[in-house]
Write a protein that holds these residues in place. Structure first.
Motif, PDB file in Angstrom:
ATOM      1  N   TYR A 159       0.781  -1.257  -0.045  1.00 45.36           N
ATOM      2  CA  TYR A 159      -0.131  -0.061  -0.009  1.00 45.36           C
ATOM      3  C   TYR A 159       0.948   1.163  -0.013  1.00 45.36           C
ATOM      4  O   TYR A 159       0.690   2.173  -0.665  1.00 45.36           O
TER       5      TYR A 159
ATOM      6  N   HIS B 113      -2.474   7.345  -5.706  1.00 49.40           N
ATOM      7  CA  HIS B 113      -4.163   7.521  -5.199  1.00 49.40           C
ATOM      8  C   HIS B 113      -5.193   6.291  -5.971  1.00 49.40           C
ATOM      9  O   HIS B 113      -6.091   7.010  -6.446  1.00 49.40           O
TER      10      HIS B 113
ATOM     11  N   ALA C 192      -7.699   4.162  -5.883  1.00 47.28           N
ATOM     12  CA  ALA C 192      -8.731   3.876  -5.307  1.00 47.28           C
ATOM     13  C   ALA C 192      -9.032   2.510  -4.855  1.00 47.28           C
ATOM     14  O   ALA C 192      -9.264   1.929  -3.690  1.00 47.28           O
TER      15      ALA C 192
ATOM     16  N   ASN D 205      -6.174   1.537  -2.377  1.00 45.98           N
ATOM     17  CA  ASN D 205      -6.434   1.922  -1.062  1.00 45.98           C
ATOM     18  C   ASN D 205      -7.583   1.422  -0.486  1.00 45.98           C
ATOM     19  O   ASN D 205      -7.440   1.225   0.856  1.00 45.98           O
ATOM     20  N   PHE D 206      -8.534   1.096  -0.934  1.00 48.24           N
ATOM     21  CA  PHE D 206     -10.068   0.773  -0.328  1.00 48.24           C
ATOM     22  C   PHE D 206      -9.574  -0.763   0.142  1.00 48.24           C
ATOM     23  O   PHE D 206     -10.311  -0.965   1.318  1.00 48.24           O
TER      24      PHE D 206
ATOM     25  N   ASP E 224      -5.785   6.515   2.458  1.00 46.36           N
ATOM     26  CA  ASP E 224      -5.927   7.887   1.444  1.00 46.36           C
ATOM     27  C   ASP E 224      -7.202   7.895   1.041  1.00 46.36           C
ATOM     28  O   ASP E 224      -7.329   7.758  -0.197  1.00 46.36           O
TER      29      ASP E 224
ATOM     30  N   SER F 249      -8.144   8.850  -3.124  1.00 45.68           N
ATOM     31  CA  SER F 249      -8.992   7.745  -3.620  1.00 45.68           C
ATOM     32  C   SER F 249     -10.167   8.612  -4.468  1.00 45.68           C
ATOM     33  O   SER F 249     -10.628   8.512  -5.507  1.00 45.68           O
TER      34      SER F 249
ATOM     35  N   PRO G 116     -13.786  -0.255  -7.528  1.00 43.41           N
ATOM     36  CA  PRO G 116     -13.505   0.611  -6.682  1.00 43.41           C
ATOM     37  C   PRO G 116     -14.564   1.722  -6.165  1.00 43.41           C
ATOM     38  O   PRO G 116     -14.694   1.776  -4.725  1.00 43.41           O
TER      39      PRO G 116
ATOM     40  N   GLY H  58     -15.779   0.793  -2.382  1.00 39.59           N
ATOM     41  CA  GLY H  58     -15.678   1.860  -1.382  1.00 39.59           C
ATOM     42  C   GLY H  58     -17.169   2.175  -0.887  1.00 39.59           C
ATOM     43  O   GLY H  58     -17.414   2.564   0.634  1.00 39.59           O
TER      44      GLY H  58
END
Length: 756
Positions: A638, A645, A647, A650-651, A662, A666, A742, A746
Motif C-alpha cells: 500500500y 492515489h 482507489a 487504497n480501499f 488515503d 481515492s 473501486p 468504497g
C-alpha cells in the motif's frame, strides 16, 4: 452475510462491512469537465459534429445574451447558442450588415459579461447592439470611421467605453462618441488590451507593457524581456484585479495595488508555454490558450486540455491542438469554455456530477458495447474514435475483466439489494462459469471462448471443446485469470447468492479450481498435459529458480489467499493442509511479505492487480492465519503504491481495518476518472509542470515523477503505469469497470457515503 473480517476487528453492519473509524468521503456534487468537439466542415473525425464552415477561426468571444458566443472566421461572423448538450450556429454578418475583412476583432467584455457586439477593423468601429443568435435579423451595425489598420484586440468596459489595440497603436472611444482617439503615450503597435473596472485602469501591450497611472493621464512602460518574460500575447484582469499577462514563455502577474510582478511557470504548475489567448470566467477561473492546447486555472490548480479527449484532433501533437482563441460563457449557471483551434472548436462544459451519477453513467455503457457471450470486454474500433465501428473480440484476459465486473456488481448488490443488479452480477458470473465448463476439465478455466462459426483466431493456443462441440476455447490460462476468478467467486457466494443452489455453483468452482491446482503440484495444467506459461505456484520453481524471483512474493500470496478462501467457502480440509505445508515447509509466509517489486526496470503494474485482488480474497476469507505477515505485506504494498492515489488498492487496504487510508486521494482519482472511455492518444512528455524519472520503466521508457489527473493521461485498466507520459491510440473503447469496482467497493465498506 458473514462477518468475515473479525480478524481485523471488522463488524458486519447492515448490508456492508465497516471496520474502521475513518471519516468517509461524502459524495457531494463536483464540477466534471466534458468536451464536445467540432471539426471543420471538410473534415470528419470520430463521431464529432462538423462546423458549418471550413475557414479558420480568428476569434471567439461572449455573446450578447447568456449561453451564446460569437465566432469570427476569415470570411464570416457566426452566433452560437449553447445548451447543456448541444450547440447551434447561425451566420449573422450578412443580416446585421457587417463586412468581414482581414484585421478585424470583436470586443471582449471586461469580466466576461454578456454585452453589445462591437467589431473593430481597418475602416473603423462597427457598433452592432445586443441581440440573440435567433434575432440577428433585427440587428444592424453602424460604422464609426477610423484608420485603425490591423486590429488585434478590443475591450468593452462596463461603462460602454472602448479600448482598441491595433498596428497603429492604442485607441480610445468613449461611450456614445464618434471620436476614435489615439493614445499618444503608447507609441507602438498594440497586440493586447485590458481594463481594470475597479481602478479604472487601462493596460496595453505590444513589444512592451503600458499601464495608465492613477492620475488618469500619465502612462508607465515596462520593457520586455525583464520582469515580464516576453512580449505579451494576451492581457486579462482576474476578478481580484490581478493582471494576467500571457506570453511565449510563461504567465506574468501584475498587482496594481503595489506595482509588483509575479511569475507563473512550470514550477508553479503552468502546463505549457507559447500562450496565445486568455479569458476570465464569471466564477473567477482563468482560461488560457496555447500552441499546445488550453488550460484552466482555478483555486490554485491547473487543468490541462490537450489531445483528442479535449480538442478536435487525431493526435497528441500538432496540428489540431494549437489554440487561436478562448472565451468563457455561462450556460444555465455552469461554466463553459469555448476553445477555437486549428482543428476546429471545442465546447468544454463544467457540469455538476457526483460519483454516484458517474457510476450510473459508466454502468449504462457496459451493455451492449462490452459484452461478448456474456463476457465483459473492451471493444476495438475500425475508425479513429468512432464508437459506431466498435466490435468485440476475444482477448487473453476475458475472464479477469469479467471477474472484476462481477465483483463490482456484487458490491453494488450488497449496497443496494436491487434485483436488477443481482441479475447483472449473475449473468456475468454464468459467463465465467462457462469458461470453466467449456474445457471439460474440472478446475481448468479457459482464457476465452469462440463459436466455431466466428472468425478463426489468429493467436494463442486453442482447443476444441469436448463437451460443447460448437465451441472452441483458448488455453495457456495465466495466473491473471485465476486471480480474477478466485476474486469473484467468494463475492458471488457471500454477497449475491441467496439459495443453496446458487451458493453451490460458486463453491463448486472454488473447490474444483483449488483441487486441480493442489493435486497437480501447484501448477495449472493445460489440456495438453503441460503447465501453462504463468500458471505456476510450485515451491520448486518459486523458491529455487531465478527466473521466478520476481513472482515469488505475488504467487505465494495468491495461492495462500485462495486456499484460505477455499477453507472459508467449502471447508475442504485439503486446502488447510496445503496452506500449512506451503507455510511451514516452503516459507510462503515470508515470501509474501515483500511482494511488490520496486526495481524500476522490473516494476510491473499489472502485478499490482495480481497482488491486491488476492489481498482482498484473503481479507474476505476472515481467516486468522499469518496475520502478522499479511499485515506487513499489505501495508508495504500500500505504501509503495500510495503515490498513485489508486482507489481500488487504497480501499482494499482499508478493508483490513487500517486507519491510514488515503480517502482524499481515492476520491480525487474517482472524480478525475474520465467519463469518455475511448483510449485517446496522450503525450505529456513535453509538459512544463512535470519531471521525468531517470530510472527507466520495465519497457525502457521514462516515467513521470508527478501523478497527473486521470483524465489527463491514458487510462485503461489497473494493469498499467499511471506515470507513463504517453499512451492511447483512439482505437479502443474501455468498459468502465476500472471505475465501477473501486466505487462500489468504497460504498460497500463505507469509505464513500452519499450526501444527505
Amino acid at each position: 452475510m458473514m462477518a468475515s473480517l473479525l480478524l481485523f476487528g471488522c463488524l458486519a453492519i447492515a448490508s456492508f462491512r465497516a471496520c474502521h473509524s475513518i471519516e468517509p468521503y461524502i459524495d457531494v456534487p463536483f464540477l466534471q469537465p466534458q468536451a464536445q468537439r467540432f471539426t471543420f466542415s471538410n473534415v470528419q473525425i470520430a463521431q464529432w459534429p462538423q462546423l458549418p464552415f471550413q475557414d479558420s477561426i480568428i476569434q471567439v468571444t461572449q455573446g450578447s445574451v447568456k449561453g451564446e458566443f460569437f465566432l469570427l472566421t476569415s470570411s464570416a461572423l457566426w452566433a452560437a447558442s449553447v445548451t447543456q448538450t448541444d450547440v447551434s450556429f447561425s451566420r449573422v454578418d450578412q443580416s446585421i450588415g457587417l463586412p468581414i475583412t482581414d484585421g478585424m476583432r470583436m470586443r471582449r467584455p471586461t469580466r466576461g459579461v454578456a454585452a453589445a457586439l462591437v467589431v473593430a477593423g481597418p475602416k473603423g468601429v462597427y457598433s452592432c447592439g445586443s441581440f440573440a443568435a435567433a434575432a440577428a435579423k433585427q440587428a444592424s451595425c453602424q460604422l464609426t470611421p477610423a484608420q485603425l489598420n490591423s486590429v488585434s484586440d478590443v475591450v468593452l468596459t462596463n461603462a460602454g467605453d472602448l479600448w482598441i489595440g491595433s498596428s497603429e497603436g492604442l485607441f480610445y472611444v468613449a461611450k456614445g462618441s464618434s471620436n476614435v482617439s489615439l493614445v499618444s503615450a503608447v507609441d507602438a503597435p498594440v497586440l493586447a488590451v485590458a481594463f481594470d473596472e475597479d481602478a479604472q485602469t487601462p493596460v496595453a501591450s505590444g513589444v512592451n507593457l503600458w499601464r495608465r497611472l492613477a492620475d488618469g493621464v500619465s502612462w508607465y512602460m515596462v520593457e520586455t524581456p525583464g520582469i515580464v518574460d516576453d512580449p505579451p500575447s494576451g492581457l486579462e484582469f482576474a476578478l481580484d484585479n490581478t493582471l494576467w499577462i500571457t506570453n511565449d514563455v510563461c504567465v506574468n502577474q501584475h498587482f496594481l495595488q503595489n506595482f509588483t510582478f509575479h511569475r507563473l511557470g512550470g514550477y508553479e504548475g503552468l502546463p505549457t508555454s507559447n500562450l496565445t489567448s486568455i479569458a476570465v470566467a464569471s466564477s473567477g477561473a482563468i482560461w488560457i490558450g496555447s500552441l499546445q492546447g488550453a488550460m484552466r486555472y482555478a483555486q490554485g490548480a491547473w487543468k490541462y486540455f490537450y489531445g483528442s479527449r479535449w480538442l478536435p484532433t487525431t493526435q497528441a501533437a500538432p496540428p489540431g491542438n494549437s489554440v487561436a482563441s478562448v472565451t468563457v460563457i455561462d450556460v444555465d449557471g455552469q461554466e463553459t469554455g469555448i476553445v477555437a483551434t486549428d482543428g476546429g472548436l471545442s465546447i468544454i462544459r463544467y457540469q455538476s456530477w457526483t460519483l454516484e451519477s458517474k457510476a450510473a453513467y459508466l454502468q449504462s455503457v457496459v451493455y451492449p458495447l462490452h459484452t461478448r457471450y456474456g463476457l465483459i470486454c473492451e471493444a476495438d474500433m475500425s475508425k479513429f474514435g468512432d464508437v459506431r465501428t466498435a466490435g468485440q473480440y476475444s482477448a487473453d484476459n476475458d475472464g479477469l475483466w469479467t471477474a472484476v465486473y462481477v465483483a463490482s456488481q456484487s458490491f453494488r448488490y450488497a449496497v443496494t439489494k436491487d434485483p436488477a443488479v443481482k441479475q447483472l452480477a449473475w449473468q456475468a458470473f454464468e459467463a465465467m462459469e462457462f469458461l470453466n465448463n467449456v474445457t471439460g476439465i474440472d478446475g481448468l478455466m479457459a482464457r476465452s471462448v469462440l463459436k466455431k462459426t466466428d472468425p478463426p483466431p489468429t493467436d494463442g493456443k486453442w482447443y476444441n471443446s469436448t463437451v460443447f462441440p460448437e465451441w472452441i476455447w483458448k488455453g495457456d490460462t495465466s495466473s491473471d485469470e485465476v486471480v480474477g476468478h478466485m476474486f469473484a467467486y467468494p463475492l458471488i457466494h457471500d454477497l449475491v447468492a441467496e439459495t443453496p443452489e446458487e451458493r453451490g455453483r460458486a463453491a463448486r468452482l472454488i473447490n474444483n479450481t483449488l483441487t486441480y491446482i493442489v493435486n497437480n503440484g501447484y501448477y495449472l495444467i493445460d489440456a495438453d498435459g503441460n503447465h501453462t506459461t504463468w500458471g505456476v505456484w510450485a515451491p520448486e520453481l518459486l523458491n529455487y529458480v531465478p527466473f521466478w524471483y520476481d513472482g515469488r512474493g505475488v504467487n505465494s500470496l495468491q495461492i495462500m489467499a485462495w486456499l484460505l478462501s477455499g477453507v472459508h467457502i467449502t471447508g475442504n480440509p485439503l486446502f488447510q493442509t496445503a496452506f500449512d505445508s506451503l507455510v511451514t515447509k516452503y516459507g510462503y509466509g515470508l515470501n509474501m511479505i515483500n511482494t511488490k517489486i520496486t526495481q524500476p526496470s522490473d516494476d510491473n503494474y499489472s502485478d499490482d492487480e495480481l497482488t491486491f485482488l488476492p489481498y482482498y480474497t484473503w481479507i474476505h476469507s476472515g481467516r486468522p492465519d499469518l496475520h502478522q505477515e499479511f499485515t506487513w505485506s499489505i501495508k508495504r504494498a500500500y505504501e509503495i503504491s500510495l503515490s498513485e492515489h489508486a482507489a481500488p488498492w487504497n480501499f482494499i487496504y482499508g478493508a483490513t481495518g487500517a486507519q491510514d487510508v488515503d480517502i482524499a486521494g481515492s476520491a480525487w482519482m474517482l472524480r478525475t476518472f474520465p467519463l469518455d472511455q475511448i483510449d485517446w492518444p496522450f503525450d505529456n512528455s513535453n509538459r512544463l509542470d512535470v519531471e521525468t524519472d531517470r530510472n527507466l520503466s520495465r519497457e525502457g521508457l521514462p516515467q513521470l515523477r508527478t501523478l497527473l489527473p486521470y483524465d489527463e493521461i491514458f487510462m485503461g485498466r489497473w494493469n498499467g503505469s499511471p506515470f507513463d507520459p504517453n499512451g492511447g491510440s483512439g482505437m479502443s473503447l474501455m468498459d468502465g469497470t476500472a471505475f465501477l469496482m473501486p466505487y462500489w467497493l468504497g460504498r460497500y465498506h463505507g469509505f464513500i457515503t452519499q450526501a444527505v
